[in-house]
Design an enzyme around this catalytic site. Structure first.
Site, PDB file in Angstrom:
ATOM      1  N   ASP A 480       0.834  -1.209   0.000  1.00 31.22           N
ATOM      2  CA  ASP A 480       0.000   0.000   0.000  1.00 31.22           C
ATOM      3  C   ASP A 480       0.865   1.254   0.000  1.00 31.22           C
ATOM      4  O   ASP A 480       2.072   1.204   0.285  1.00 31.22           O
ATOM      5  CB  ASP A 480      -0.876  -0.061   1.265  1.00 31.22           C
ATOM      6  CG  ASP A 480      -2.192   0.682   1.119  1.00 31.22           C
ATOM      7  OD1 ASP A 480      -2.323   1.477   0.179  1.00 31.22           O
ATOM      8  OD2 ASP A 480      -3.086   0.455   1.965  1.00 31.22           O
ATOM      9  N   ASP A 550     -10.600   2.117  -3.301  1.00 25.47           N
ATOM     10  CA  ASP A 550     -11.142   1.886  -1.961  1.00 25.47           C
ATOM     11  C   ASP A 550     -12.655   1.886  -1.989  1.00 25.47           C
ATOM     12  O   ASP A 550     -13.287   1.601  -0.975  1.00 25.47           O
ATOM     13  CB  ASP A 550     -10.643   2.974  -0.998  1.00 25.47           C
ATOM     14  CG  ASP A 550      -9.375   2.543  -0.290  1.00 25.47           C
ATOM     15  OD1 ASP A 550      -8.971   1.380  -0.458  1.00 25.47           O
ATOM     16  OD2 ASP A 550      -8.784   3.377   0.417  1.00 25.47           O
TER      17      ASP A 550
HETATM   18  C1  DGJ Z   1      -5.891   1.742   1.860  1.00 23.66           C
HETATM   19  C2  DGJ Z   1      -6.245   0.508   1.089  1.00 23.66           C
HETATM   20  O1  DGJ Z   1      -6.735   0.835  -0.167  1.00 23.66           O
HETATM   21  C3  DGJ Z   1      -7.248  -0.292   1.901  1.00 23.66           C
HETATM   22  O2  DGJ Z   1      -7.671  -1.398   1.169  1.00 23.66           O
HETATM   23  C4  DGJ Z   1      -6.614  -0.696   3.192  1.00 23.66           C
HETATM   24  O3  DGJ Z   1      -5.539  -1.561   2.936  1.00 23.66           O
HETATM   25  C5  DGJ Z   1      -6.137   0.528   3.951  1.00 23.66           C
HETATM   26  N1  DGJ Z   1      -5.317   1.376   3.123  1.00 23.66           N
HETATM   27  C6  DGJ Z   1      -5.391   0.132   5.179  1.00 23.66           C
HETATM   28  O4  DGJ Z   1      -4.817   1.193   5.800  1.00 23.66           O
END
Ligand code: DGJ
Length: 776
Positions: A480, A550
């Site tokens: 991430d 997200d």
């Molecule tokens: C952003 C990601 O896109 C989510 O799926 C998740 O992993 C969060 N970060 C966790 O902090």
């Protein structure tokens, strides 16, 4: 496929069965594009296609005819200062700031089989030399001895030309590069629409289409990542271009950092596309002997519409950019605990989720954020990649082993490029944070960015992560990156090199990715950046799939996956079923529709199965079984957009009919994200199996009839058509009209028949979907 040099007319012809790309050496001895389009005869001569005539208010170079004005001739790697006022590919100054007026002239060329790799940067590749041929033109400035190698590759099987440039200081004085684009493409008409993929967090890559106008139009990122705001890919399309017809030209940058794609309509109706590293804030010192490699740019041309461009790009990126063990392998169905628990979990909770997931047939359990340091919210511990024993007393290893014992694979979330001020890593190495030499810094999600331009940071992260990957049975990593970069200065760079920071940051990220993926070739990497903030071809060269957004709401995902599908293959698109009400928009959609949309990607779940009703569990079991049976088609099939969001200006789909005023079925402008009916399909390589998804956003009373012609099928095959509702509405017209044995040519020319229900309570309601399977 061939690359031919015609010395008599001084032109290069790159040709395969799909395109010709013809470069002519112009009177000033610089290269210019004579033609890019459908293939022309290799023996023909085309230099005369570059036209120039005397015009008023123009300039010309001494010794050359006054008709030869650089301001409107096509140029392959243009410079500023000698009469071309359009966007230059390169600008330089001396170390003292004196402008360098470059005169890049052809010196020599090389033609080689195959495709050389690009030092330090991700790029497309070939499995064998027979798949591509490459040309390198060396241009040289006689005064400064600056050499630019302009690289071209033509692929045997795709209507694509790969381009990039290497810039070498062959002289004796230090120079500074202010702009170094990867490529410029000059076209002789401006009768195009400009299409790009723009958005924001949780609504990435929405299609935007607008006609070109005189002057500059551009997209860019200065955020340190390719960004959710503007994906580094654009198309130019003729106004009348649709999914199945018309000229479309795509340009994509294989890069994950600050990019810029500029399109300029010149004063004589010409169009210049220039793309590469964003020149904003960029300065690169080039000492004598130094070379700067620019990222690869891919140009795709077709006169068969958007659908054809997408098929070519999917195959090229899927087979010649994605690499390694997972390239052609089916990706596991995963469950991720993020939306199920956020930071609030302990081992028992995770094991309960994993056990239920296993019972549903899911294959991989992914532990997301919150497993390390003292991280119980997003305020601390990034950088401290040691397990939180309060949550996981037996460590990651203990949890992973229990999960593997259940018969699931184990995956883990990391965010290596980040550090919280409240972390041991930051306390030990405050100068490792980007901008550490400044008094005030800007936080994003309470975190700072580690300075990936520093070798010791990359080294430290490699040691930490490779230790983790060696000790724990990890099959999958979600990498991430949850903020944009601010205060972009590095404590390790001298003042006059600060302009190199952003590109050096990306080189560091790529280096870490390269080392980890080489050391752990069987681990499946999924890239992520607050969802789809770094969904780009640079990342795909290391991580075969990327978390698309997200936003896991099925209806918003229609727009996101639609836009993403123009360039990126379904196997690259991470897509999950989440709980309702949806956590991002609060919408309640049927479980079947959530799965139907997510099926067309690297599929998974993002919910707590223990909170589901028995009937939902039964439905998920059926979804998982269904996906396994059709996984190859979903992930690696040929993907076609049938109806839905326009690439705007006109419907891209082939849907016909539909009740007036419903927003269904008309060629006509519908703003992106506002379509009521979206349909797409995937077809197996041999055309014998296909899946079609139709989603109706809002139900309509008393609807009209419409039909959706299908694509990619074999007209001579009979297909068994089945509608796959989880809970079929009794006597539904969609089933009555479509199920049974139907001929390919009828499905192509007539299509699936819809719109019959909804007048007497038979409607499936809002957010309904139909999934059809076809087997021939
Ligand atoms: C952003 C990601 O896109 C989510 O799926 C998740 O992993 C969060 N970060 C966790 O902090």
């Amino acid at each position: 496929m061939a690359i031919v040099w015609h010395p008599d007319t001084r032109e290069f012809h790159l040709q395969n069965s799909y395109v010709s790309y013809i470069i002519s050496l112009l009177p000033d001895n610089s290269p210019g594009l004579a033609y890019f389009g459908r293939p022309l005869d290799l023996e023909g001569r085309y230099s005369r296609l570059v036209r120039f005539e005397d015009r008023g208010l123009t300039t010309h170079q001494s010794g050359l005819p006054s008709s030869f004005c650089l301001d409107y001739v096509p140029r392959e790697y243009p410079t500023y200062g000698r009469g071309d006022y359009r966007i230059p590919a390169i600008t330089l100054e001396t170390e003292h700031g004196f402008p360098v007026i470059l005169d890049l002239q052809y010196r020599e060329h090389w033609i080689v089989q195959g495709k050389p790799s690009v030092p330090g940067l991700p790029a497309t590749y070939c499995d064998s030399d027979a798949e591509a041929e490459s040309l390198m033109l060396t241009l040289e400035d006689p005064s400064y001895q600056v050499q630019v190698d302009v690289h071209y590759t033509i692929f045997r099987d795709y209507p694509v030309i790969a381009r990039r440039a290497s810039i070498r200081n062959g002289g004796v004085q230090a120079l500074r590069i202010l702009r170094a684009y990867s490529a410029v493409l000059d076209l002789d008409s401006s009768d195009w629409d400009f299409i790009h993929f723009s958005g924001a967090w949780a609504r990435e890559r929405h299609v935007v289409r607008r006609p070109l106008a005189p002057g500059l139009q551009s997209i860019a990122s200065s955020r340190g990542s390719s960004s959710a705001q503007h994906n580094p890919a654009i198309m130019l399309a003729r106004r009348e271009a649709t999914e199945t017809a018309g000229e479309v030209l795509g340009a994509l940058l294989v890069y994950s950092g600050n990019h810029s794609i500029e399109v300029e309509v010149g004063s004589h109706g010409d169009t210049r596309i220039a793309l590469g590293i964003n020149p904003f804030g960029f300065k690169w010192n080039l000492s004598p002997g130094d070379v700067l490699e620019t990222p690869e740019a891919l140009f795709c041309y077709t006169d068969h519409g958007f659908g054809d461009l997408s098929l070519s790009m999917h195959q090229l990126l899927g087979r010649h950019l994605v690499r390694g063990w997972w390239r052609d392998r089916e990706r596991p169905i995963l469950i991720n605990n993020w939306e199920a628990t956020y930071f609030q979990f302990d081992e028992q909770k995770l094991l309960d989720i994993a056990r239920s997931a296993k019972d549903l047939g899911i294959e991989l359990f992914v532990l997301d954020d919150g497993w390390f340091g003292k991280r119980n919210d997003d305020r601390s511990s990034l950088g401290d990649w040691e397990v939180n024993r309060d949550k996981l007393p037996q460590g990651i290893e203990g949890l992973a082993c229990k999960i593997v014992d259940m018969g699931l694979s184990f995956g883990l979330w990391i965010e290596p490029e980040m550090v919280n001020p409240d972390s041991n890593l930051y306390r030990q190495h405050p100068d490792w944070a980007v901008g550490s030499i400044l008094e005030r810094r800007t936080l994003g999600r309470n975190q700072l960015v580690l300075d990936m331009s520093r070798l010791e940071v990359v080294e430290y992260l490699y040691d930490t992560l490779s230790q983790l990957l060696s000790q724990v049975p990890i099959s999958y990593i979600k990498w991430d990156m949850n903020r944009h970069i601010t205060e972009p200065v590095s404590a390790a760079l001298p003042a006059d090199r600060q302009g190199e920071f952003f590109h050096r940051y990306m080189l560091g990220v790529y280096e870490l990715y390269r080392r980890l993926t080489e050391a752990f070739p069987r681990v499946l990497f999924e890239s992520c950046s607050a969802g789809g903030n770094r969904f780009d071809a640079g990342m795909l060269a290391f991580a075969p799939q990327a978390w698309a957004s997200d936003d896991s709401d099925a209806i918003e995902r229609l727009a996101i996956q639609w836009g993403t599908s123009f360039f990126y293959p379904p196997s690259a698109i991470g897509a999950h079923v989440s709980a309702v009400p949806n956590h991002q928009v609060g919408r309640i959609t049927p479980l079947w529709t959530r799965a139907g949309v997510a099926f067309f990607g690297a599929f998974g779940y993002e919910l707590d199965p223990n909170k589901l009703s028995e009937s939902d569990k039964a439905e998920i079991r059926a979804q998982v079984d269904f996906y396994k049976a059709w996984r190859r088609v979903f992930q690696f099939g040929r993907f076609y957009r049938l109806a839905g969001f326009c690439a705007a200006g006109g419907a891209t789909g082939g849907m016909t009919g539909g009740p007036a005023g419903t927003g269904q079925g008309w060629p006509g402008s519908r703003p992106a994200g506002n379509s009521n009916l979206v349909a797409w399909m995937s077809v197996s390589e041999d055309s014998r199996r296909a899946v079609v998804l139709i989603v109706q956003v809002l139900a309509r009373p008393n609807p009209g009839f419409y039909r959706i012609p299908l694509r990619g099928l074999d007209p001579d095959l009979s297909y068994q058509v089945r509608c796959r509702p989880a809970l079929p509405v009794k006597d539904e017209a969609a089933i009555r009209y479509n199920e049974g044995l139907r001929q390919g040519d009828e499905l192509i020319n007539v299509g699936l028949l819809l719109g019959g229900d909804g007048w007497n309570g038979l409607s499936r309601g809002d957010f309904a979907s139909w999934l059809f399977t076809l087997e021939g």
